[in-house]
Design a protein around this motif. Structure first.
Motif, short mmCIF file in Angstrom:
data_model
loop_
_atom_site.label_atom_id
_atom_site.label_comp_id
_atom_site.label_asym_id
_atom_site.label_seq_id
_atom_site.Cartn_x
_atom_site.Cartn_y
_atom_site.Cartn_z
N ASP A 1 0.94 -1.16 0.12
CA ASP A 1 0.02 0.26 0.05
C ASP A 1 0.77 1.44 0.06
N ILE A 2 1.88 1.30 0.65
CA ILE A 2 2.91 2.47 0.83
C ILE A 2 3.49 2.64 -0.61
N THR A 3 3.99 1.40 -1.16
CA THR A 3 4.42 1.68 -2.75
C THR A 3 3.42 2.19 -3.57
N PHE A 4 2.04 1.87 -3.65
CA PHE A 4 1.34 2.56 -4.27
C PHE A 4 1.16 3.99 -4.11
N SER A 5 1.17 4.24 -2.75
CA SER A 5 0.88 5.73 -2.18
C SER A 5 2.04 6.49 -2.71
N LEU A 6 3.28 6.17 -2.93
CA LEU A 6 4.51 6.73 -3.25
C LEU A 6 4.27 7.01 -4.70
N PHE A 7 3.99 5.82 -5.48
CA PHE A 7 3.64 6.15 -6.87
C PHE A 7 2.90 7.26 -7.29
N GLY A 8 1.46 7.04 -6.47
CA GLY A 8 0.55 8.14 -7.03
C GLY A 8 0.28 9.13 -6.20
N ASN A 9 1.45 9.54 -5.04
CA ASN A 9 1.35 10.73 -4.20
C ASN A 9 -0.11 10.91 -3.55
N CYS A 10 -0.66 9.73 -2.89
CA CYS A 10 -1.90 9.56 -2.47
C CYS A 10 -2.09 8.79 -1.21
N PRO A 11 -3.01 8.99 -0.39
CA PRO A 11 -3.11 8.37 0.89
C PRO A 11 -3.22 6.90 0.62
N ILE B 1 12.27 5.30 -4.52
CA ILE B 1 12.98 5.68 -5.69
C ILE B 1 12.26 6.76 -6.51
N SER B 2 10.71 6.20 -6.84
CA SER B 2 9.98 6.77 -7.50
C SER B 2 9.77 8.13 -6.85
N TYR B 3 9.54 8.43 -5.48
CA TYR B 3 9.33 9.46 -4.86
C TYR B 3 10.36 10.36 -4.66
N GLU C 1 22.52 7.68 -14.22
CA GLU C 1 22.59 6.71 -13.71
C GLU C 1 21.55 5.95 -12.70
N VAL C 2 20.69 6.65 -12.47
CA VAL C 2 19.36 6.16 -11.85
C VAL C 2 18.81 5.29 -12.99
N VAL C 3 18.61 5.97 -14.16
CA VAL C 3 17.84 5.30 -15.19
C VAL C 3 18.64 4.00 -15.44
N ARG C 4 19.91 3.90 -15.76
CA ARG C 4 20.69 3.02 -16.24
C ARG C 4 20.48 1.61 -15.21
N HIS C 5 20.51 2.08 -13.77
CA HIS C 5 20.44 0.91 -12.74
C HIS C 5 18.88 0.68 -12.81
N LEU C 6 17.94 1.13 -12.83
CA LEU C 6 16.42 0.74 -13.12
C LEU C 6 16.30 -0.25 -14.21
N ILE D 1 9.59 -1.25 -15.24
CA ILE D 1 10.33 -0.03 -14.92
C ILE D 1 10.19 1.14 -15.61
N GLN D 2 9.86 0.88 -16.93
CA GLN D 2 9.59 2.14 -17.89
C GLN D 2 8.70 3.13 -17.20
N LYS D 3 7.72 2.53 -16.63
CA LYS D 3 6.54 3.45 -15.85
C LYS D 3 7.27 4.67 -14.95
N ILE D 4 8.28 3.76 -14.20
CA ILE D 4 9.14 4.59 -12.89
C ILE D 4 9.77 5.60 -13.95
N ILE D 5 10.48 5.03 -14.72
CA ILE D 5 11.44 5.97 -15.45
C ILE D 5 10.72 7.20 -16.26
N ALA D 6 9.63 6.95 -16.71
CA ALA D 6 8.78 7.94 -17.54
C ALA D 6 8.30 8.91 -16.52
N ASN D 7 7.87 8.55 -15.36
CA ASN D 7 7.34 9.48 -14.43
C ASN D 7 8.48 10.42 -13.83
N LEU D 8 9.76 9.89 -13.64
CA LEU D 8 10.88 10.55 -13.15
C LEU D 8 11.32 11.48 -14.18
N GLN D 9 11.32 10.98 -15.30
CA GLN D 9 11.80 11.89 -16.44
C GLN D 9 10.62 13.07 -16.76
#
Length: 446
Positions: A223-233, A397-399, A412-417, A428-436
């Motif tokens: 649940d914490i992981t999803f909240s950090l992905f979506g910036n939600c409770p 990482i996403s947050y 380097e973060v992108v390469r490691h991901l 992983i591409q979803k995380i990278i896209a959100n970061l970028q």
């Protein structure tokens, strides 16, 4: 004339031929009956199942498929390989916060006699294999996912599988399945199943609470992981849950900071500015209180950088649960930093960061503190490079990595991901896209 298909109706009511009021995330019928409210979209017809292509014998095959025992299924070399892949590669993800390692030890044992759990295990393991080594395994993953859903929606609220924590554990596995399958809504089983976790409050102050205990902590971390992905409770309310007092293992310290972070997320991501201001000092106190009880061996044992050209710090932790604990503490500090109102609050957070061993003498601004946290989170994850640490780190990482301003560090973060995809199978591409996307709003620095 057949009734019109209602996409908003839950599959649980549909399976039981009941009228659903379509309330989200849990309909009123399921809520009153304490049933799992399945929101997995239009159910797959058994006649359309991969095992049932021949219309003349589809019904006979579907009956055999639904009633096949776990032992019978495991006579297949292919299913056996998926079962072993779960034990060797996937189960350690769930033992991160459990000193008894029940997802490695008990889940396979129970699955030998329980079709529901075997379906969850094989579905997850097969989709993991499909994303890491053999794309053809996807068909088997979908087969067992379909079977699991049909078994799960028919569980009675008083079923022993719910009472013993098997249902909650299998829900945790299915949540990971839906992430790896890159489902359009990978949180759908958390939406329908968070009520399963609400019954566990009386178990939480017992360090050896068995599968219910382990399932709850895995559920909370997911649940914490999803909240950090979506910036939600979070989906689950943590206010009634007491602070852990009977801490007897390193994993219990991780569970304790999970509660702290969960409460901070719920406070800072859903409350009004006035409520946040009133709660900020209390949240900081809980972080400090957790740190004050932390044994010295939780600190990094080395910062020796084995790759001199790296832009990210090397942070060597003794155990995987130590790395995850540090991540959650850092995310807690980052969220509090985002809501600082004065230099005194920022100074308090800076002091904590320095006490945690940040390799800097002064962090003069909030942006600098947040960037240091982003570097530290990535450094801990990629120095460890353990799949269990990486899987739990994708949320942090996403947050936190979005605050990194150095272009070399970003690359380097992108390469490691990208490299972590092979070990975890995560999208992983979803995380990278959100970061970028976030990085594009911040001017990089050399």
């Amino acid at each position: 004339m057949p009734r019109q298909y209602k996409s908003a109706a839950c599959n649980t009511c549909r399976q039981r031929k009941l009228k659903c009021d379509e309330t989200l995330p849990v309909c009123q019928r399921c809520s009153k009956a304490s049933r799992y409210c399945d929101r997995s979209g239009k159910p797959v017809s058994i006649s359309q199942h991969p095992y049932c292509n021949d219309t003349d014998i589809g019904h006979q095959r579907s009956s055999l498929w639904l009633n096949e025992t776990p032992r019978k299924s495991l006579e297949s070399p292919e299913i056996t390989n998926y079962f072993r892949a779960y034990i060797m590669n996937v189960a350690p993800w769930y033992d991160l916060s459990d000193s008894q390692c029940l997802f490695s030890a008990e889940i396979p044992r129970i699955a030998l006699g329980e079709p529901l759990l075997l379906c969850a295990v094989i579905a997850l393991s097969a989709v993991y294999v499909s994303q890491t080594t053999a794309p053809s395994a996807r068909a088997m993953a979908e087969t067992y996912h379909t079977r699991y859903i049909r078994l799960f929606v028919n569980l009675d609220p008083e079923d022993v599988l719910i009472k013993k924590g098997v249902a909650l554990a299998s829900t945790c596995l299915l949540r990971s399945y839906e992430i790896l399958a890159e489902d359009h809504d990978p949180n759908r089983h958390l939406k329908g199943a968070f009520s399963l976790a609400s019954q566990l409050r009386e178990f939480l102050d017992q360090p050896t609470g068995g599968l219910l205990h382990s399932g709850f902590w895995n559920y909370l971390r997911e649940d914490i992981t999803f909240s950090l992905f979506g910036n939600c409770p979070l989906k689950i309310k943590l206010d009634p849950i007491p602070r852990l007092s009977n801490i007897s293992s390193d994993q219990d310290h991780l569970n304790a900071i999970s509660l702290v972070l969960g409460r901070i997320i719920n406070t800072m991501m859903k409350c009004t500015a006035e409520k946040i201001s009133d709660s900020w000092d209390a949240s900081l106190f809980h972080v400090k209180d957790w740190l004050s009880d932390l044994p010295p061996h939780f600190r990094p044992f080395s910062r020796a950088n084995l790759t001199p050209l790296s832009s990210l710090p090397a942070v060597h932790m003794l155990k995987a649960c130590h790395a995850a604990s540090r991540h959650y503490c850092l995310v807690s500090i980052a969220i509090l930093a985002e809501h600082t109102e004065n230099t005194v609050q920022l100074g308090s957070l800076t002091s904590i960061a320095l006490d945690m061993g940040f390799p800097t003498k002064m962090v003069p601004a909030r942006e600098d503190l947040l960037e240091h946290i982003g570097h530290e989170v990535c450094g801990v994850a990629f120095t460890s490079n353990e799949p269990s640490v990486l899987v739990n780190a994708f949320g942090p990482i996403s947050y936190c990595a979005k605050y990194i301003r150095k272009e070399a560090s970003r690359q380097e973060v992108v390469r490691h991901l990208v490299a972590s995809k092979k070990a975890t199978g995560w999208p992983i591409q979803k995380i990278i896209a959100n970061l970028q996307q976030h990085w594009s709003t911040i001017v990089p620095v050399p």
